[in-house]
Design a protein around this motif. Sequence first.
Motif, PDB file in Angstrom:
ATOM      1  N   GLN A  62       6.431  -6.713 -17.312  1.00  0.00           N
ATOM      2  CA  GLN A  62       7.729  -6.268 -16.498  1.00  0.00           C
ATOM      3  C   GLN A  62       8.914  -5.545 -17.195  1.00  0.00           C
ATOM      4  OE1 GLN A  62       6.930  -7.309 -13.865  1.00  0.00           O
ATOM      5  NE2 GLN A  62       8.750  -8.272 -12.620  1.00  0.00           N
ATOM      6  N   THR A  63       9.108  -5.868 -18.501  1.00  0.00           N
ATOM      7  CA  THR A  63       9.863  -4.928 -19.277  1.00  0.00           C
ATOM      8  C   THR A  63       9.670  -3.284 -19.089  1.00  0.00           C
ATOM      9  OG1 THR A  63      10.392  -6.697 -20.847  1.00  0.00           O
ATOM     10  CG2 THR A  63      11.179  -4.734 -21.478  1.00  0.00           C
ATOM     11  N   LEU A 118      14.061 -16.622 -18.961  1.00  0.00           N
ATOM     12  CA  LEU A 118      14.555 -17.038 -17.660  1.00  0.00           C
ATOM     13  C   LEU A 118      14.566 -18.666 -17.893  1.00  0.00           C
ATOM     14  CD1 LEU A 118      13.498 -15.007 -14.861  1.00  0.00           C
ATOM     15  CD2 LEU A 118      15.847 -14.875 -16.072  1.00  0.00           C
ATOM     16  N   ILE A 119      13.499 -19.218 -18.107  1.00  0.00           N
ATOM     17  CA  ILE A 119      13.254 -20.549 -18.381  1.00  0.00           C
ATOM     18  C   ILE A 119      12.429 -20.863 -19.633  1.00  0.00           C
ATOM     19  CG2 ILE A 119      13.163 -20.888 -15.519  1.00  0.00           C
ATOM     20  CD1 ILE A 119      10.082 -20.987 -15.989  1.00  0.00           C
ATOM     21  N   THR A 120      12.328 -22.250 -19.999  1.00  0.00           N
ATOM     22  CA  THR A 120      11.648 -22.704 -21.140  1.00  0.00           C
ATOM     23  C   THR A 120      10.351 -22.586 -20.755  1.00  0.00           C
ATOM     24  OG1 THR A 120      11.872 -25.046 -20.150  1.00  0.00           O
ATOM     25  CG2 THR A 120      13.467 -24.177 -22.059  1.00  0.00           C
ATOM     26  N   ASP A 136      13.824 -12.065  -9.713  1.00  0.00           N
ATOM     27  CA  ASP A 136      13.163 -11.687  -8.677  1.00  0.00           C
ATOM     28  C   ASP A 136      13.022 -12.707  -7.745  1.00  0.00           C
ATOM     29  OD1 ASP A 136      11.357 -10.658  -6.931  1.00  0.00           O
ATOM     30  OD2 ASP A 136       9.822  -9.969  -8.473  1.00  0.00           O
ATOM     31  N   ARG A 137      13.690 -12.804  -6.688  1.00  0.00           N
ATOM     32  CA  ARG A 137      13.767 -13.787  -5.580  1.00  0.00           C
ATOM     33  C   ARG A 137      12.292 -13.828  -4.807  1.00  0.00           C
ATOM     34  NH1 ARG A 137      19.530 -14.322  -4.812  1.00  0.00           N
ATOM     35  NH2 ARG A 137      20.324 -14.178  -6.974  1.00  0.00           N
ATOM     36  N   ASP A 150      13.445  -9.154 -12.135  1.00  0.00           N
ATOM     37  CA  ASP A 150      13.190  -8.025 -11.383  1.00  0.00           C
ATOM     38  C   ASP A 150      13.333  -6.854 -12.016  1.00  0.00           C
ATOM     39  OD1 ASP A 150      14.825  -5.991  -9.503  1.00  0.00           O
ATOM     40  OD2 ASP A 150      13.676  -7.404  -7.973  1.00  0.00           O
ATOM     41  N   PRO A 151      12.417  -6.102 -11.987  1.00  0.00           N
ATOM     42  CA  PRO A 151      12.260  -4.755 -12.647  1.00  0.00           C
ATOM     43  C   PRO A 151      13.507  -3.762 -12.506  1.00  0.00           C
ATOM     44  CG  PRO A 151       9.881  -5.030 -11.841  1.00  0.00           C
ATOM     45  CD  PRO A 151      10.827  -6.071 -11.214  1.00  0.00           C
ATOM     46  N   PHE A 152      13.842  -3.604 -11.326  1.00  0.00           N
ATOM     47  CA  PHE A 152      15.016  -2.677 -10.755  1.00  0.00           C
ATOM     48  C   PHE A 152      16.263  -3.394 -11.504  1.00  0.00           C
ATOM     49  CE2 PHE A 152      18.556  -1.628  -8.206  1.00  0.00           C
ATOM     50  CZ  PHE A 152      18.477  -0.179  -8.254  1.00  0.00           C
ATOM     51  N   LYS A 153      16.552  -4.653 -11.348  1.00  0.00           N
ATOM     52  CA  LYS A 153      17.898  -5.299 -11.651  1.00  0.00           C
ATOM     53  C   LYS A 153      17.834  -5.211 -13.357  1.00  0.00           C
ATOM     54  CE  LYS A 153      18.149  -8.628  -7.970  1.00  0.00           C
ATOM     55  NZ  LYS A 153      18.131 -10.220  -7.745  1.00  0.00           N
ATOM     56  N   LEU A 154      16.774  -5.495 -13.964  1.00  0.00           N
ATOM     57  CA  LEU A 154      16.719  -5.679 -15.476  1.00  0.00           C
ATOM     58  C   LEU A 154      16.991  -4.122 -15.930  1.00  0.00           C
ATOM     59  CD1 LEU A 154      16.354  -6.870 -17.877  1.00  0.00           C
ATOM     60  CD2 LEU A 154      13.850  -6.719 -17.724  1.00  0.00           C
ATOM     61  N   GLY A 155      16.298  -3.175 -15.166  1.00  0.00           N
ATOM     62  CA  GLY A 155      16.244  -1.659 -15.717  1.00  0.00           C
ATOM     63  C   GLY A 155      17.580  -1.135 -15.497  1.00  0.00           C
TER      64      GLY A 155
END
Length: 324
Positions: free
Chosen positions: A36-37, A235-237, A303-304, A312-317
Amino acid sequence: MNSKPELEVELSRELIPRNENGPNVVAIGGGAGLAQTLRSVQDYAGSVTAVVSVADDGGSSGRLIEGLDIPPPGDLRKSLLALTPQPSLIGELFNHRFGAADVAGHSLGNLILAALSDLTEDFAAALEVAGNLLRINGRVLPASKRRLLLIASIDGELVDGQVAIGHTEGNVESLRVGPGEALAYSAVVDAITEADQIVLAPGSLYTSLLAALVVPGVAAAVNQSEASLAWVLNLITQDAETLDMDGAAHLAALQAIGGVTRAGTIVAHTGPLEVPPNLESVSISELDALQMGWVVTSGDLSDRESQWPQHDPFKLGSLLGELA
C-alpha cells in the motif's frame, strides 16, 4: 555440464519515473502494508525502491522455502504487483491463486519467481526479470539474498519463525534473524544510502517492518543516511503481535528492537476509523513523540471503502509527498 537453459533477459531496463523531478524514495517493510505504501509514493517519487522482509514462513511462501533454497517470494510478489503501472494479463497471472490439486493455495506469481530463481541461479536477478515482465515502475529488493529465520525472545522464551512470533502473545524483548552470518543485500544498503526519502511502511510491526530492519546492515544504513525519514504509523493494533500497544510503545520498539536511532517524522491518522472488535486504534501524542526525538504529522489517511482498516494510497501519498 550445466543443463539449465540460458535465460536471455534485459537487466538494464531504464526505469520511467512518474515525476522526473521527484525524490528517490526507498520504502521498507513487508506484506500488504508495504504494498500500500508503494502505491502511495508513486505519484510524487522520481524513483521507487522497495526493501522487503525475507523472513516469511507461512502460506504459499512457507511451503516453497521448505523444498527450495530461496527467500520467501510472497511479500516480494506483492511489492512487484504494487509497482505494476496498470492492470495487465501478466499481472493477473502473478496474482492468481490456485484453489485445488497439489498447487492449492499457491500463488502463480510465487511459482514463477521460484522458477526464475532456478533458471537464473540468482534470486535478485529473478526479481529483476519479473519486474521486466510486469514493467514495474521501480525496483524490488530482498532485504537479504538468502532465506532468513526470524527469532524473538517473548517474555523470556525463544520463539522461532515469523508465523509463530506473530501468534504469540507477550512482550517482545528482542528480535534477530538467522543464520548468524546473514547480511543485508549490498544493493539495499546502496539504495538506502542514495535515497532522498526513506519511508518505513505500516503493517505487522515485528514480523514485517522490524523483520526487515534487524537484518544486519539495514538499520545501520537508515541511521547513517542523509535522507528524510518518515514512518507510517499503523492504524490499529494487531491481535497477539501488538495487542494493547499504543503509538509510543510502537516507537519504543522501532528504536530499541528495530535499531532505528535517528529522528524522523511519524505519519499518523486522525479522523473517523472503524476498528474491529477486540482491537484498538493506534495514535501517539506530539509530546510523547518529541520526548523520543520524533515529530508527528497527521491527517485523515484511512480508506473509507476498505472492509478492513487500511491507508488510502492517494491520501497517504499526498502527505508523504509534502514531507519528501
